[in-house]
Design a protein around this motif. Structure first.
Motif, PDB file in Angstrom:
ATOM      1  N   SER A  22      -4.394  -0.960  -4.709  1.00 27.51           N
ATOM      2  CA  SER A  22      -4.207   0.413  -4.921  1.00 27.51           C
ATOM      3  C   SER A  22      -4.247   1.092  -3.671  1.00 27.51           C
ATOM      4  O   SER A  22      -3.576   2.422  -3.712  1.00 27.51           O
ATOM      5  CB  SER A  22      -5.808   0.840  -5.744  1.00 27.51           C
ATOM      6  OG  SER A  22      -5.683   2.235  -5.882  1.00 27.51           O
ATOM      7  N   PHE A  23      -4.930   1.133  -2.582  1.00 29.36           N
ATOM      8  CA  PHE A  23      -4.940   1.693  -1.400  1.00 29.36           C
ATOM      9  C   PHE A  23      -3.550   1.599  -0.760  1.00 29.36           C
ATOM     10  O   PHE A  23      -2.981   2.647  -0.263  1.00 29.36           O
ATOM     11  CB  PHE A  23      -5.962   1.294  -0.367  1.00 29.36           C
ATOM     12  CG  PHE A  23      -6.019   1.955   0.842  1.00 29.36           C
ATOM     13  CD1 PHE A  23      -6.253   3.143   1.133  1.00 29.36           C
ATOM     14  CD2 PHE A  23      -5.207   1.401   1.942  1.00 29.36           C
ATOM     15  CE1 PHE A  23      -6.282   3.776   2.334  1.00 29.36           C
ATOM     16  CE2 PHE A  23      -5.210   2.165   3.252  1.00 29.36           C
ATOM     17  CZ  PHE A  23      -5.694   3.272   3.574  1.00 29.36           C
ATOM     18  N   SER A  24      -2.990   0.516  -0.695  1.00 28.90           N
ATOM     19  CA  SER A  24      -1.688   0.106  -0.250  1.00 28.90           C
ATOM     20  C   SER A  24      -0.437   0.830  -0.763  1.00 28.90           C
ATOM     21  O   SER A  24       0.487   1.161  -0.160  1.00 28.90           O
ATOM     22  CB  SER A  24      -1.512  -1.378   0.001  1.00 28.90           C
ATOM     23  OG  SER A  24      -1.291  -1.839  -1.242  1.00 28.90           O
ATOM     24  N   LEU A  25      -0.789   1.152  -2.154  1.00 27.31           N
ATOM     25  CA  LEU A  25       0.264   1.757  -2.877  1.00 27.31           C
ATOM     26  C   LEU A  25      -0.164   3.490  -2.971  1.00 27.31           C
ATOM     27  O   LEU A  25       1.000   3.890  -3.133  1.00 27.31           O
ATOM     28  CB  LEU A  25       0.224   1.145  -4.346  1.00 27.31           C
ATOM     29  CG  LEU A  25       0.950  -0.242  -4.505  1.00 27.31           C
ATOM     30  CD1 LEU A  25       0.446  -0.751  -5.930  1.00 27.31           C
ATOM     31  CD2 LEU A  25       2.327  -0.384  -3.891  1.00 27.31           C
ATOM     32  N   ALA A  26      -1.063   3.897  -2.640  1.00 29.65           N
ATOM     33  CA  ALA A  26      -1.343   5.149  -2.539  1.00 29.65           C
ATOM     34  C   ALA A  26      -0.748   5.813  -1.427  1.00 29.65           C
ATOM     35  O   ALA A  26      -0.448   6.873  -1.507  1.00 29.65           O
ATOM     36  CB  ALA A  26      -2.963   5.393  -2.795  1.00 29.65           C
ATOM     37  N   VAL A  27      -0.755   5.218  -0.355  1.00 30.28           N
ATOM     38  CA  VAL A  27      -0.323   5.833   0.871  1.00 30.28           C
ATOM     39  C   VAL A  27       1.228   6.413   0.650  1.00 30.28           C
ATOM     40  O   VAL A  27       1.332   7.332   1.303  1.00 30.28           O
ATOM     41  CB  VAL A  27      -0.476   4.849   2.250  1.00 30.28           C
ATOM     42  CG1 VAL A  27       0.269   5.279   3.349  1.00 30.28           C
ATOM     43  CG2 VAL A  27      -2.059   4.485   2.384  1.00 30.28           C
ATOM     44  N   PRO A  28       1.948   5.462   0.592  1.00 34.70           N
ATOM     45  CA  PRO A  28       3.363   5.895   0.225  1.00 34.70           C
ATOM     46  C   PRO A  28       3.661   7.319  -0.687  1.00 34.70           C
ATOM     47  O   PRO A  28       4.408   7.967  -0.549  1.00 34.70           O
ATOM     48  CB  PRO A  28       4.280   4.871  -0.296  1.00 34.70           C
ATOM     49  CG  PRO A  28       3.267   4.037  -0.923  1.00 34.70           C
ATOM     50  CD  PRO A  28       2.124   3.852   0.068  1.00 34.70           C
ATOM     51  N   GLY A  29       2.525   7.101  -1.946  1.00 41.83           N
ATOM     52  CA  GLY A  29       2.831   8.138  -2.778  1.00 41.83           C
ATOM     53  C   GLY A  29       2.365   9.454  -1.979  1.00 41.83           C
ATOM     54  O   GLY A  29       3.006  10.405  -2.427  1.00 41.83           O
ATOM     55  N   TYR A  30       1.319   9.381  -1.258  1.00 38.46           N
ATOM     56  CA  TYR A  30       1.007  10.721  -0.457  1.00 38.46           C
ATOM     57  C   TYR A  30       1.963  11.156   0.573  1.00 38.46           C
ATOM     58  O   TYR A  30       2.251  12.184   0.893  1.00 38.46           O
ATOM     59  CB  TYR A  30      -0.452  10.482   0.209  1.00 38.46           C
ATOM     60  CG  TYR A  30      -1.538  10.321  -0.860  1.00 38.46           C
ATOM     61  CD1 TYR A  30      -1.675  11.227  -2.006  1.00 38.46           C
ATOM     62  CD2 TYR A  30      -2.417   9.352  -0.874  1.00 38.46           C
ATOM     63  CE1 TYR A  30      -2.441  11.043  -3.067  1.00 38.46           C
ATOM     64  CE2 TYR A  30      -3.360   9.064  -1.743  1.00 38.46           C
ATOM     65  CZ  TYR A  30      -3.605  10.054  -2.887  1.00 38.46           C
ATOM     66  OH  TYR A  30      -4.418   9.832  -3.870  1.00 38.46           O
ATOM     67  N   ILE A  31       2.699  10.004   1.050  1.00 41.91           N
ATOM     68  CA  ILE A  31       3.632  10.663   1.811  1.00 41.91           C
ATOM     69  C   ILE A  31       4.666  11.339   1.461  1.00 41.91           C
ATOM     70  O   ILE A  31       5.334  12.333   1.960  1.00 41.91           O
ATOM     71  CB  ILE A  31       4.417   9.147   2.657  1.00 41.91           C
ATOM     72  CG1 ILE A  31       3.443   8.544   3.837  1.00 41.91           C
ATOM     73  CG2 ILE A  31       5.331   9.509   3.570  1.00 41.91           C
ATOM     74  CD1 ILE A  31       3.481   7.319   4.271  1.00 41.91           C
ATOM     75  N   THR A  32       5.303  10.939   0.251  1.00 35.69           N
ATOM     76  CA  THR A  32       6.087  11.584  -0.418  1.00 35.69           C
ATOM     77  C   THR A  32       5.635  13.005  -1.048  1.00 35.69           C
ATOM     78  O   THR A  32       6.266  14.082  -1.055  1.00 35.69           O
ATOM     79  CB  THR A  32       6.752  10.720  -1.643  1.00 35.69           C
ATOM     80  OG1 THR A  32       5.676  10.227  -2.595  1.00 35.69           O
ATOM     81  CG2 THR A  32       7.473   9.607  -1.048  1.00 35.69           C
ATOM     82  N   GLY A  33       4.463  12.967  -1.359  1.00 34.09           N
ATOM     83  CA  GLY A  33       3.758  14.196  -1.744  1.00 34.09           C
ATOM     84  C   GLY A  33       3.597  15.422  -0.770  1.00 34.09           C
ATOM     85  O   GLY A  33       3.991  16.272  -1.123  1.00 34.09           O
ATOM     86  N   GLU A  34       3.390  14.674   0.364  1.00 30.01           N
ATOM     87  CA  GLU A  34       3.133  15.575   1.415  1.00 30.01           C
ATOM     88  C   GLU A  34       4.514  16.384   1.660  1.00 30.01           C
ATOM     89  O   GLU A  34       4.614  17.493   2.048  1.00 30.01           O
ATOM     90  CB  GLU A  34       2.596  14.994   2.568  1.00 30.01           C
ATOM     91  CG  GLU A  34       2.314  15.828   3.897  1.00 30.01           C
ATOM     92  CD  GLU A  34       3.554  15.960   4.966  1.00 30.01           C
ATOM     93  OE1 GLU A  34       3.716  17.086   5.429  1.00 30.01           O
ATOM     94  OE2 GLU A  34       4.340  14.774   4.656  1.00 30.01           O
TER      95      GLU A  34
END
Length: 333
Positions: free
Chosen positions: A255-267
């Motif tokens: 879950s953590f490894s897949l959350a990081v790219p989501g927050y990169i695109t969100g930012e």
């Protein structure tokens, strides 16, 4: 017939046989070693891991890269900008001195700004992922183990948060929080903007991890080791974080490894819309926003930050998929 032959015929086992040593290839391995072996066998995941590691090291070493490169992210080269605001030379001014060319109009070096923008995105995404994962673990494990009205309340909050449109609330919350602490003519510090963005991601992002952890805890709370801990008089904290949590690290890591790219695109999306990081702070979203005006006349300005964020997010996603398959082989079937 000898005595040993009689014993062999009676028991079906040769009593005089000498036990053989275990074969080297049959040595038992822990689940962690088995997962690591499966991950190493996944070429896509390993290539993605190396690309991801390269980006992380490059972002962390941004000040060192600046010293070695010899150019600051805020330094302007107006003498290399033509009258039409475009960089002199081919493909946006790409040269041995400026590897990715120059920004139109201001003449700042694109490569060094990408390196610092990489550090900005990784810091925000990693901080948000750590915070949301911690919140999701605590609320999910408490909800799943205690059940009852506590589980009902937390589940209702999760459903309510998932129903809220993140982008609309971000567009409303960011100016509201900013106006609460700063006036219309005040310059908003970059750390404050970054802090508000991390707060927004944490406010909406913990629900996925909490729901995942809750489901896992519900399937584990009646297991024998939990019953043994209760029978021995273990406290609630010990059962939750000493007995249950060690059995949840696999889905949490995925879950953590897949959350990081989501927050990169969100930012990048929030900065693109002007409610996140703003110029002159280097950032992927800011660079892509400014490059759209020069998409036809200077496509290099759009290509370099677009390819960089694409490769970064793709590497994180592919590694997350490989990590999930390594920790749970049945998930790929």
């Amino acid at each position: 017939m000898s005595l040993s032959q009689i014993e062999t015929d009676a028991a079906g086992v040769d009593a005089t046989a000498v036990p053989t040593a275990p074969q080297p290839g049959m040595v038992g391995r822990s689940p962690g070693k088995l997962a690591w072996a499966r991950l190493r066998a996944n070429r896509t995941a390993m290539v993605s891991a190396w690309i991801m590691l390269f980006f992380i090291v490059l972002g962390l070493a941004a000040p060192l890269v600046e010293v070695l490169y010899g150019i600051s992210p805020f330094e302007q080269f107006q003498d290399k900008i033509a009258n039409n605001s475009l960089p002199l030379g081919y493909f946006g001014g790409v040269s041995g001195e400026h590897w990715f060319g120059l920004e139109p109009q201001l003449g700042r070096d694109i490569f060094i700004r990408l390196v610092y923008g990489l550090r900005t995105s990784l810091f925000i995404a990693t901080s948000a992922a750590l915070l949301t994962t911690a919140m999701g673990i605590v609320l999910g494990i408490v909800s799943g183990y205690l059940g009852g009205w506590i589980d009902a309340v937390i589940s209702w909050v999760i459903d309510f948060a998932l129903a809220l449109p993140f982008l609309i609330f971000a567009l409303a919350i960011m100016p509201t929080v900013t106006a609460r602490f700063y006036g219309p003519r005040d310059e908003i510090p970059v750390p404050f903007r970054i802090g508000v963005m991390i707060f927004l991601f944490a406010l909406f992002g913990w629900t996925g991890t909490a729901r995942l952890v809750r489901g896992q805890v519900i399937s584990l709370r009646e297991r024998e080791f939990v019953e043994a801990a209760r029978a021995s008089g273990a406290g609630l904290f010990h059962i939750l974080f000493k007995q249950l949590l060690p059995n949840l690290w696999a889905p949490i890591l995925v879950s953590f490894s897949l959350a990081v790219p989501g927050y990169i695109t969100g930012e990048a999306a929030l900065s693109f819309l002007g409610i996140g990081v703003v110029d002159p702070t280097p950032d992927f979203g800011v660079m892509i926003n400014k490059s759209l005006s020069y998409a036809q006349t200077d496509p290099a300005y759009l290509i370099f930050p677009g390819v960089a964020i694409f490769l970064l997010v793709l590497a994180f996603n592919l590694f997350g998929d490989g990590l999930r398959d390594a920790l749970d082989p049945k998930s790929s079937r």
